[in-house]
Design a protein around this motif. Structure first.
Motif, PDB file in Angstrom:
ATOM      1  N   ALA A 114       0.804  -1.224   0.000  1.00 60.47           N
ATOM      2  CA  ALA A 114       0.000   0.000   0.000  1.00 60.47           C
ATOM      3  C   ALA A 114       0.834   1.271   0.000  1.00 60.47           C
ATOM      4  CB  ALA A 114      -0.917  -0.016   1.212  1.00 60.47           C
ATOM      5  N   GLU A 115       2.094   1.189  -0.425  1.00 59.36           N
ATOM      6  CA  GLU A 115       2.956   2.363  -0.310  1.00 59.36           C
ATOM      7  C   GLU A 115       2.447   3.556  -1.119  1.00 59.36           C
ATOM      8  OE1 GLU A 115       6.959   2.284  -2.030  1.00 59.36           O
ATOM      9  OE2 GLU A 115       6.361   0.486  -3.101  1.00 59.36           O
ATOM     10  N   GLU A 116       1.673   3.323  -2.147  1.00 55.83           N
ATOM     11  CA  GLU A 116       1.163   4.423  -2.973  1.00 55.83           C
ATOM     12  C   GLU A 116       0.131   5.277  -2.237  1.00 55.83           C
ATOM     13  OE1 GLU A 116       2.178   5.330  -6.067  1.00 55.83           O
ATOM     14  OE2 GLU A 116       3.726   3.792  -5.919  1.00 55.83           O
ATOM     15  N   THR A 117      -0.649   4.681  -1.341  1.00 51.28           N
ATOM     16  CA  THR A 117      -1.749   5.397  -0.694  1.00 51.28           C
ATOM     17  C   THR A 117      -1.611   5.486   0.824  1.00 51.28           C
ATOM     18  OG1 THR A 117      -3.041   3.360  -0.545  1.00 51.28           O
ATOM     19  CG2 THR A 117      -3.376   4.737  -2.491  1.00 51.28           C
ATOM     20  N   LEU A 118      -0.692   4.755   1.388  1.00 48.51           N
ATOM     21  CA  LEU A 118      -0.569   4.636   2.840  1.00 48.51           C
ATOM     22  C   LEU A 118      -0.338   5.975   3.539  1.00 48.51           C
ATOM     23  CD1 LEU A 118      -0.568   2.504   5.071  1.00 48.51           C
ATOM     24  CD2 LEU A 118       1.889   2.261   4.738  1.00 48.51           C
ATOM     25  N   GLY A 119       0.611   6.742   3.069  1.00 48.90           N
ATOM     26  CA  GLY A 119       0.911   8.025   3.699  1.00 48.90           C
ATOM     27  C   GLY A 119      -0.276   8.966   3.664  1.00 48.90           C
ATOM     28  N   ARG A 151       4.915  -6.591   0.174  1.00 46.06           N
ATOM     29  CA  ARG A 151       6.196  -6.846  -0.481  1.00 46.06           C
ATOM     30  C   ARG A 151       6.834  -5.574  -1.015  1.00 46.06           C
ATOM     31  NH1 ARG A 151       3.351 -10.672  -4.466  1.00 46.06           N
ATOM     32  NH2 ARG A 151       1.911  -9.037  -3.984  1.00 46.06           N
ATOM     33  N   ASP A 152       6.229  -4.434  -0.725  1.00 41.89           N
ATOM     34  CA  ASP A 152       6.788  -3.173  -1.209  1.00 41.89           C
ATOM     35  C   ASP A 152       7.441  -2.420  -0.051  1.00 41.89           C
ATOM     36  OD1 ASP A 152       4.645  -2.231   0.235  1.00 41.89           O
ATOM     37  OD2 ASP A 152       3.623  -1.291  -1.451  1.00 41.89           O
ATOM     38  N   ASN A 153       7.546  -1.123  -0.147  1.00 42.69           N
ATOM     39  CA  ASN A 153       8.216  -0.309   0.874  1.00 42.69           C
ATOM     40  C   ASN A 153       7.256   0.242   1.917  1.00 42.69           C
ATOM     41  OD1 ASN A 153      10.881  -0.554  -0.047  1.00 42.69           O
ATOM     42  ND2 ASN A 153      10.478   0.945  -1.656  1.00 42.69           N
ATOM     43  N   SER A 154       6.138  -0.416   2.129  1.00 42.27           N
ATOM     44  CA  SER A 154       5.157   0.067   3.112  1.00 42.27           C
ATOM     45  C   SER A 154       5.763   0.159   4.510  1.00 42.27           C
ATOM     46  CB  SER A 154       3.931  -0.855   3.144  1.00 42.27           C
ATOM     47  OG  SER A 154       3.241  -0.797   1.924  1.00 42.27           O
ATOM     48  N   LEU A 155       6.562  -0.810   4.916  1.00 41.80           N
ATOM     49  CA  LEU A 155       7.169  -0.789   6.244  1.00 41.80           C
ATOM     50  C   LEU A 155       8.087   0.415   6.400  1.00 41.80           C
ATOM     51  CD1 LEU A 155       7.690  -1.989   9.029  1.00 41.80           C
ATOM     52  CD2 LEU A 155       9.446  -3.440   7.991  1.00 41.80           C
ATOM     53  N   GLY A 156       8.908   0.683   5.404  1.00 37.20           N
ATOM     54  CA  GLY A 156       9.791   1.846   5.456  1.00 37.20           C
ATOM     55  C   GLY A 156       9.008   3.140   5.537  1.00 37.20           C
ATOM     56  N   LEU A 157       7.918   3.213   4.803  1.00 39.40           N
ATOM     57  CA  LEU A 157       7.073   4.403   4.845  1.00 39.40           C
ATOM     58  C   LEU A 157       6.434   4.572   6.217  1.00 39.40           C
ATOM     59  CD1 LEU A 157       5.791   6.761   3.388  1.00 39.40           C
ATOM     60  CD2 LEU A 157       4.029   5.204   2.552  1.00 39.40           C
ATOM     61  N   LEU A 158       5.983   3.481   6.812  1.00 37.78           N
ATOM     62  CA  LEU A 158       5.417   3.547   8.163  1.00 37.78           C
ATOM     63  C   LEU A 158       6.449   4.034   9.169  1.00 37.78           C
ATOM     64  CD1 LEU A 158       3.308   0.288   8.156  1.00 37.78           C
ATOM     65  CD2 LEU A 158       2.419   2.618   8.391  1.00 37.78           C
ATOM     66  N   ARG A 159       7.671   3.606   9.012  1.00 36.39           N
ATOM     67  CA  ARG A 159       8.735   4.059   9.920  1.00 36.39           C
ATOM     68  C   ARG A 159       8.978   5.556   9.776  1.00 36.39           C
ATOM     69  NH1 ARG A 159      12.499  -1.170   9.099  1.00 36.39           N
ATOM     70  NH2 ARG A 159      11.602  -2.404  10.768  1.00 36.39           N
ATOM     71  N   LEU A 160       8.901   6.074   8.562  1.00 35.52           N
ATOM     72  CA  LEU A 160       9.045   7.518   8.361  1.00 35.52           C
ATOM     73  C   LEU A 160       7.875   8.273   8.971  1.00 35.52           C
ATOM     74  CD1 LEU A 160      10.288   7.677   4.661  1.00 35.52           C
ATOM     75  CD2 LEU A 160      11.575   8.274   6.711  1.00 35.52           C
ATOM     76  N   LEU A 161       6.668   7.763   8.803  1.00 34.88           N
ATOM     77  CA  LEU A 161       5.481   8.411   9.348  1.00 34.88           C
ATOM     78  C   LEU A 161       5.492   8.399  10.871  1.00 34.88           C
ATOM     79  CD1 LEU A 161       2.775   7.059   6.894  1.00 34.88           C
ATOM     80  CD2 LEU A 161       3.597   9.418   7.078  1.00 34.88           C
ATOM     81  N   GLU A 162       6.072   7.359  11.454  1.00 39.39           N
ATOM     82  CA  GLU A 162       6.129   7.234  12.908  1.00 39.39           C
ATOM     83  C   GLU A 162       6.875   8.417  13.532  1.00 39.39           C
ATOM     84  OE1 GLU A 162       7.398   3.823  16.119  1.00 39.39           O
ATOM     85  OE2 GLU A 162       8.491   3.923  14.241  1.00 39.39           O
ATOM     86  N   CYS A 163       7.832   8.948  12.819  1.00 40.61           N
ATOM     87  CA  CYS A 163       8.656  10.043  13.343  1.00 40.61           C
ATOM     88  C   CYS A 163       7.972  11.392  13.255  1.00 40.61           C
ATOM     89  CB  CYS A 163       9.969  10.103  12.573  1.00 40.61           C
ATOM     90  SG  CYS A 163      10.980   8.623  12.750  1.00 40.61           S
ATOM     91  N   GLN A 164       6.864  11.483  12.579  1.00 40.09           N
ATOM     92  CA  GLN A 164       6.179  12.779  12.401  1.00 40.09           C
ATOM     93  C   GLN A 164       5.245  13.077  13.527  1.00 40.09           C
ATOM     94  OE1 GLN A 164       4.428  13.058   8.526  1.00 40.09           O
ATOM     95  NE2 GLN A 164       6.367  12.763   7.518  1.00 40.09           N
TER      96      GLN A 164
END
Length: 64
Positions: free
Chosen positions: A19-24, A51-64
């Motif tokens: 869901a990396e396209e819409t997750l943020g 299987r995409d970069n959703s986890l990495g995106l979640l980690r970035l969002l966690e810091c906001q």
């Protein structure tokens, strides 16, 4: 004495699968809506075989 924790009025449990396209956008919209309502919230993201970069995106969002 423990520091006081903000009250959680709403818990969002989110199954994340490629869901990396819409997750943020979706998480930011949810957070803005809860904040506008004056509600405390938490977001619990669960990996649903992503299987995409959703986890990495979640980690970035966690810091906001």
């Amino acid at each position: 004495m423990k520091p006081s924790q903000p009250a959680v009025d709403v818990s969002l449990v989110l199954a994340v699968s490629d869901a990396e396209e819409t997750l943020g956008r979706d998480i930011k919209a949810f957070a803005a809506h809860m904040t506008a309502l004056g509600l405390g919230f938490e977001i619990v993201a669960v990996n649903d075989g992503s299987r995409d970069n959703s986890l990495g995106l979640l980690r970035l969002l966690e810091c906001q």
